[in-house]
Design a protein around this motif. Structure first.
Motif, mmCIF file in Angstrom:
data_model
loop_
_atom_site.group_PDB
_atom_site.id
_atom_site.type_symbol
_atom_site.label_atom_id
_atom_site.label_comp_id
_atom_site.label_asym_id
_atom_site.label_seq_id
_atom_site.Cartn_x
_atom_site.Cartn_y
_atom_site.Cartn_z
ATOM 1 N N GLN A 7 0.720 -1.150 0.136
ATOM 2 C CA GLN A 7 0.018 -0.068 -0.040
ATOM 3 C C GLN A 7 0.697 1.293 0.056
ATOM 4 O OE1 GLN A 7 -2.840 0.070 3.154
ATOM 5 N NE2 GLN A 7 -4.207 -1.774 2.322
ATOM 6 N N TYR A 34 -6.436 12.195 -7.889
ATOM 7 C CA TYR A 34 -7.478 12.459 -6.766
ATOM 8 C C TYR A 34 -8.675 11.548 -7.005
ATOM 9 C CZ TYR A 34 -5.098 16.896 -5.947
ATOM 10 O OH TYR A 34 -4.317 17.749 -5.428
ATOM 11 N N THR A 35 -9.323 10.851 -6.064
ATOM 12 C CA THR A 35 -10.541 10.213 -6.133
ATOM 13 C C THR A 35 -11.621 11.113 -6.591
ATOM 14 O OG1 THR A 35 -11.609 10.652 -3.959
ATOM 15 C CG2 THR A 35 -10.071 8.683 -4.163
ATOM 16 N N LYS A 36 -12.792 10.534 -7.372
ATOM 17 C CA LYS A 36 -13.825 11.360 -7.808
ATOM 18 C C LYS A 36 -14.238 12.234 -7.351
ATOM 19 C CE LYS A 36 -16.281 8.856 -10.999
ATOM 20 N NZ LYS A 36 -17.204 7.980 -11.439
ATOM 21 N N TRP A 104 -3.912 9.539 1.051
ATOM 22 C CA TRP A 104 -4.009 8.540 -0.095
ATOM 23 C C TRP A 104 -4.664 7.365 0.346
ATOM 24 C CZ3 TRP A 104 -1.796 9.753 -4.914
ATOM 25 C CH2 TRP A 104 -1.224 10.960 -4.897
ATOM 26 N N VAL A 105 -5.438 6.969 -0.554
ATOM 27 C CA VAL A 105 -6.194 5.529 -0.401
ATOM 28 C C VAL A 105 -5.923 4.819 -1.570
ATOM 29 C CG1 VAL A 105 -7.866 6.443 1.145
ATOM 30 C CG2 VAL A 105 -8.493 6.803 -1.105
ATOM 31 N N GLU A 107 -7.649 2.567 -4.463
ATOM 32 C CA GLU A 107 -9.076 2.295 -4.926
ATOM 33 C C GLU A 107 -9.095 0.992 -5.749
ATOM 34 O OE1 GLU A 107 -11.266 6.228 -5.768
ATOM 35 O OE2 GLU A 107 -9.717 6.216 -7.245
ATOM 36 N N GLU A 108 -10.457 0.679 -5.931
ATOM 37 C CA GLU A 108 -10.934 -0.636 -6.620
ATOM 38 C C GLU A 108 -9.742 -1.223 -7.676
ATOM 39 O OE1 GLU A 108 -14.720 -1.460 -7.121
ATOM 40 O OE2 GLU A 108 -15.398 -0.879 -5.094
ATOM 41 N N ASP A 109 -9.292 -0.218 -8.451
ATOM 42 C CA ASP A 109 -8.642 -0.439 -9.406
ATOM 43 C C ASP A 109 -7.197 -0.848 -9.196
ATOM 44 O OD1 ASP A 109 -7.371 2.129 -8.971
ATOM 45 O OD2 ASP A 109 -8.074 3.017 -10.879
ATOM 46 N N HIS A 111 -4.790 1.534 -7.991
ATOM 47 C CA HIS A 111 -4.112 2.662 -7.866
ATOM 48 C C HIS A 111 -4.490 3.590 -6.535
ATOM 49 C CE1 HIS A 111 -2.511 2.376 -11.794
ATOM 50 N NE2 HIS A 111 -3.785 1.767 -12.135
ATOM 51 N N ARG A 113 -4.979 7.004 -4.883
ATOM 52 C CA ARG A 113 -5.243 8.500 -5.000
ATOM 53 C C ARG A 113 -5.705 9.154 -3.793
ATOM 54 N NH1 ARG A 113 -7.629 5.443 -9.049
ATOM 55 N NH2 ARG A 113 -6.777 5.644 -11.223
ATOM 56 N N ILE A 115 -7.721 11.231 -1.513
ATOM 57 C CA ILE A 115 -9.163 11.628 -1.164
ATOM 58 C C ILE A 115 -9.311 12.859 -0.308
ATOM 59 C CG2 ILE A 115 -8.920 10.407 1.131
ATOM 60 C CD1 ILE A 115 -11.920 9.019 0.343
#
Length: 125
Positions: A7, A34-36, A104-105, A107-109, A111, A113, A115
């Motif tokens: 991670q 960045y997350t969405k 930083w988190v 994500e499901e893909d 990567h 990003r 938050i």
């Protein structure tokens, strides 16, 4: 490699991708780190939510001639909410400041990003 090491490596890859995008003056690529629905607090400029607002902020900064961002005194700490928190100092060609908190988190893909991003401009060069 354990989960935490993996991670952290992904988070470090995320900040590297953001820095490279900024230094090549690509605001859209910056926003993709960045997350969405991320929140960015850019002191003293204001708060920006979501990739569209964040991309516009970075584009405005780039249009003013800011480039060549670099980080120093970087510290990574695990977040109780998952992911990692980065704090650091930063400089660029026309300004300098601090990163109070980059969360930083992963994500499901797969990567990492941002938050949440909170940084401050402390002065001009």
């Amino acid at each position: 490699m354990n989960t935490h090491t993996t991670q952290l490596a992904l988070c470090k890859a995320g900040i590297s991708a953001w820095q490279q995008a900024f230094n090549r003056q690509d605001a859209q690529a910056c926003a993709q780190q960045y997350t969405k629905h991320a929140t960015m607090k850019a002191l003293p400029f204001g708060e920006f939510t979501g990739r569209e607002q964040i991309a516009q902020f970075w584009q405005d900064i780039m249009d003013q001639g800011f480039h060549s961002v670099d980080y120093s005194d970087v510290d990574w700490q695990p977040s109780p909410e998952g992911g990692y928190i980065l704090t650091s100092k930063w400089t660029m060609n026309k300004a300098y400041g601090v990163v109070h908190k980059e969360h930083w988190v992963i994500e499901e893909d797969g990567h990492a990003r941002l938050i949440y991003d909170e940084f401050e401009v402390l002065g001009e060069k």
